[in-house]
Design a protein around this motif. Structure first.
Motif, PDB file in Angstrom:
ATOM      1  N   ASP A   1       0.818  -1.205   0.000  1.00 35.40           N
ATOM      2  CA  ASP A   1       0.000   0.000   0.000  1.00 35.40           C
ATOM      3  C   ASP A   1       0.853   1.256   0.000  1.00 35.40           C
ATOM      4  O   ASP A   1       1.969   1.266   0.519  1.00 35.40           O
ATOM      5  CB  ASP A   1      -0.913   0.014   1.221  1.00 35.40           C
TER       6      ASP A   1
ATOM      7  N   SER B   1      -2.877  -0.239  -3.290  1.00 37.23           N
ATOM      8  CA  SER B   1      -3.862   0.797  -3.004  1.00 37.23           C
ATOM      9  C   SER B   1      -3.151   2.114  -2.759  1.00 37.23           C
ATOM     10  O   SER B   1      -1.965   2.150  -2.426  1.00 37.23           O
ATOM     11  CB  SER B   1      -4.715   0.423  -1.785  1.00 37.23           C
TER      12      SER B   1
ATOM     13  N   SER C   1      -3.897   5.953  -0.798  1.00 38.09           N
ATOM     14  CA  SER C   1      -4.785   6.755   0.041  1.00 38.09           C
ATOM     15  C   SER C   1      -3.977   7.802   0.784  1.00 38.09           C
ATOM     16  O   SER C   1      -2.772   7.642   1.006  1.00 38.09           O
ATOM     17  CB  SER C   1      -5.540   5.875   1.047  1.00 38.09           C
TER      18      SER C   1
ATOM     19  N   VAL D   1      -3.241   0.596 -10.158  1.00 32.04           N
ATOM     20  CA  VAL D   1      -3.504   0.007  -8.849  1.00 32.04           C
ATOM     21  C   VAL D   1      -4.237  -1.313  -9.033  1.00 32.04           C
ATOM     22  O   VAL D   1      -4.706  -1.631 -10.124  1.00 32.04           O
ATOM     23  CB  VAL D   1      -4.367   0.949  -7.966  1.00 32.04           C
TER      24      VAL D   1
ATOM     25  N   ASN E   1      -6.486  -2.208  -6.179  1.00 33.03           N
ATOM     26  CA  ASN E   1      -7.710  -1.762  -5.521  1.00 33.03           C
ATOM     27  C   ASN E   1      -8.169  -0.458  -6.173  1.00 33.03           C
ATOM     28  O   ASN E   1      -7.508   0.572  -6.035  1.00 33.03           O
ATOM     29  CB  ASN E   1      -7.455  -1.550  -4.032  1.00 33.03           C
TER      30      ASN E   1
ATOM     31  N   GLU F   1     -10.361   1.643  -5.432  1.00 36.60           N
ATOM     32  CA  GLU F   1     -10.899   2.672  -4.547  1.00 36.60           C
ATOM     33  C   GLU F   1      -9.776   3.550  -4.035  1.00 36.60           C
ATOM     34  O   GLU F   1      -9.150   3.279  -3.005  1.00 36.60           O
ATOM     35  CB  GLU F   1     -11.656   2.046  -3.382  1.00 36.60           C
ATOM     36  N   LEU F   2      -9.488   4.627  -4.766  1.00 35.76           N
ATOM     37  CA  LEU F   2      -8.533   5.633  -4.315  1.00 35.76           C
ATOM     38  C   LEU F   2      -9.251   6.518  -3.300  1.00 35.76           C
ATOM     39  O   LEU F   2     -10.452   6.771  -3.423  1.00 35.76           O
ATOM     40  CB  LEU F   2      -8.035   6.464  -5.490  1.00 35.76           C
TER      41      LEU F   2
ATOM     42  N   ARG G   1     -10.043  -9.712  -5.680  1.00 34.45           N
ATOM     43  CA  ARG G   1      -9.060  -8.738  -5.203  1.00 34.45           C
ATOM     44  C   ARG G   1      -8.466  -9.197  -3.883  1.00 34.45           C
ATOM     45  O   ARG G   1      -7.294  -8.946  -3.585  1.00 34.45           O
ATOM     46  CB  ARG G   1      -9.709  -7.369  -5.068  1.00 34.45           C
TER      47      ARG G   1
ATOM     48  N   ARG H   1      -4.599  -9.643  -2.884  1.00 34.05           N
ATOM     49  CA  ARG H   1      -4.013  -9.155  -1.636  1.00 34.05           C
ATOM     50  C   ARG H   1      -3.212 -10.251  -0.946  1.00 34.05           C
ATOM     51  O   ARG H   1      -2.104 -10.029  -0.474  1.00 34.05           O
ATOM     52  CB  ARG H   1      -5.128  -8.637  -0.727  1.00 34.05           C
TER      53      ARG H   1
ATOM     54  N   ASP I   1     -13.564   1.029   2.827  1.00 34.43           N
ATOM     55  CA  ASP I   1     -12.111   1.117   2.897  1.00 34.43           C
ATOM     56  C   ASP I   1     -11.435  -0.247   2.923  1.00 34.43           C
ATOM     57  O   ASP I   1     -11.639  -1.027   3.826  1.00 34.43           O
ATOM     58  CB  ASP I   1     -11.717   1.891   4.164  1.00 34.43           C
ATOM     59  N   SER I   2     -10.623  -0.486   1.887  1.00 39.57           N
ATOM     60  CA  SER I   2      -9.844  -1.722   1.859  1.00 39.57           C
ATOM     61  C   SER I   2      -8.370  -1.428   1.965  1.00 39.57           C
ATOM     62  O   SER I   2      -7.541  -2.268   1.671  1.00 39.57           O
ATOM     63  CB  SER I   2     -10.128  -2.488   0.563  1.00 39.57           C
ATOM     64  N   VAL I   3      -8.029  -0.194   2.336  1.00 45.08           N
ATOM     65  CA  VAL I   3      -6.627   0.180   2.463  1.00 45.08           C
ATOM     66  C   VAL I   3      -6.082  -0.375   3.771  1.00 45.08           C
ATOM     67  O   VAL I   3      -6.608  -0.112   4.844  1.00 45.08           O
ATOM     68  CB  VAL I   3      -6.455   1.702   2.427  1.00 45.08           C
TER      69      VAL I   3
END
Length: 383
Positions: A180, A196, A198, A211, A213, A215-216, A293, A297, A368-370
């Protein structure tokens, strides 16, 4: 620390005054602990320089602790590197005669840290200020985390772990993070690949960003996408692995046009979320493959754990499935060559949306998957 360890600095390989500075000379191997001989507690106040091609592999399991640490190109360091004020790493490889191969050729190895790079101040990865005849382009590789108040990447780098900044994280050279990217301040990046991305404050992403993921996230600031952001889907990653001699992610990702030609993120995917902004493709009825995903990971986490438990020796030149040290791996997808330097631009006229008709269904938002952690060996991974 034993008296033997404190007095082990040798003049043949190291220049030092045993109080303020120590320099490991070019192409030399230091197998002793680097601490000030007169007072070991002064190590957080002195400067350490590793000249080009030098090797630090102390017999005791310790790293480097100093106020400033300057690592020239081709340096090999076993252990964590902590510079209270600053840590510098130079891009490029140096010839290492101690690792001569059977064919008689002297291999060229880029700078590597078999551990984490940490600083309360600045971490800089740059081009070398000067070069000898043995210099060749090789990415900097860190087999651990990169953590600093300000992190700046201006030369090709691969990190097997998390990249975290307290204030600013800037990258304008190819940066591959097998983990990440997180900043408690701002992020400004181009030529970036990570699982990811963030930040607490503003996130600005330029060209050649990809990326896994999609979801930025900006917690309390703005999120700007200047160009399309590629999404390396788990399916595409699996197809690449099946047809090529790679089993992880490396600099080759920037040459795979399919990453930017398929599932991508564009400026209309940015929407307000709480006090900040987040990317979501739910308005396009794109189903996010959260389960696959999660598999990606786990692949990343197992790869990081594997490289940290079994870090590469100096003689190894194929690390953790990222291709040869020289780079330039040709990647094929379903039999077609997809390498190249094509401009990856998006026509904004074809992506305009009427916000008045936009409906947000919060139930479809992937939360949130960060994951931000330095030790991946404990507990179950979050997706």
């Amino acid at each position: 620390m034993t008296e033997e360890a404190k007095g082990a600095i040798t003049s043949e390989k190291i220049e030092t005054d045993n109080t303020n500075f120590a320099t490991v000379r070019a192409d030399q191997t230091c197998e002793e602990v680097l601490v000030p001989r007169e007072n070991a507690y002064r190590q957080l106040n002195w400067q350490i320089t590793f000249e080009k091609g030098s090797v630090y592999k102390p017999q005791e399991d310790v790293g480097i602790y100093a106020d400033e640490v300057d690592c020239k190109y081709g340096v090999q360091i076993r252990g964590d590197v902590f510079g209270r004020s600053a840590v510098g790493l130079e891009h490029g490889g140096a010839a290492h005669s101690g690792a001569d191969r059977a064919d008689g050729e002297t291999p060229v190895v880029g700078a590597r840290v078999i551990g984490s790079v940490l600083s309360d101040g600045q971490v800089d990865i740059t081009e070398p200020a000067s070069r000898m005849d043995d210099w060749e382009p090789r990415p900097v590789r860190v087999y651990g985390d990169v953590v600093g108040d300000h992190v700046t990447v201006e030369a090709p780098t691969v990190v097997y772990g998390t990249v975290s900044a307290e204030t600013t994280l800037r990258a304008n050279a190819p940066l591959v993070v097998v983990g990440d990217v997180r900043s408690e301040g701002i992020i400004e990046a181009s030529d970036l690949f990570a699982f990811s991305v963030s930040a607490r404050d503003d996130v600005t992403l330029g060209h050649n960003v990809a990326v896994i993921n999609p979801e930025l996230r900006s917690d309390e600031g703005s999120l700007t996408i200047a160009d399309r952001v590629g999404v390396l889907t788990p399916d595409l990653l699996e197809r690449i692995h099946e047809g090529n001699d790679v089993d992880a992610v490396g600099p080759w990702v920037f040459d795979v046009d399919a990453v930017w030609e398929g599932s991508v993120l564009v400026p209309p995917d940015v929407s307000d979320h709480g006090q900040g902004q987040v990317t979501s493709r739910a308005w396009r009825t794109v189903e996010e493959p959260t389960e696959s995903r999660s598999k990606a990971r786990r692949l990343f986490e197992s790869m990081i754990e594997r490289t940290r438990k079994r870090p590469p020796d100096l003689e190894e030149f194929r690390y953790a499935g990222v291709g040869s040290a020289a780079g330039g791996t040709e990647i094929t997808v379903e039999g077609d060559m997809v390498v190249g330097e094509q401009e990856k631009r998006v026509d904004e006229s074809t992506t305009a949306v009427d916000r008045s008709t936009e409906v947000h269904d919060e139930s479809t938002t992937v939360e949130d998957s960060v994951v931000n952690r330095s030790d991946l060996s404990d507990g179950d991974g979050e997706d």
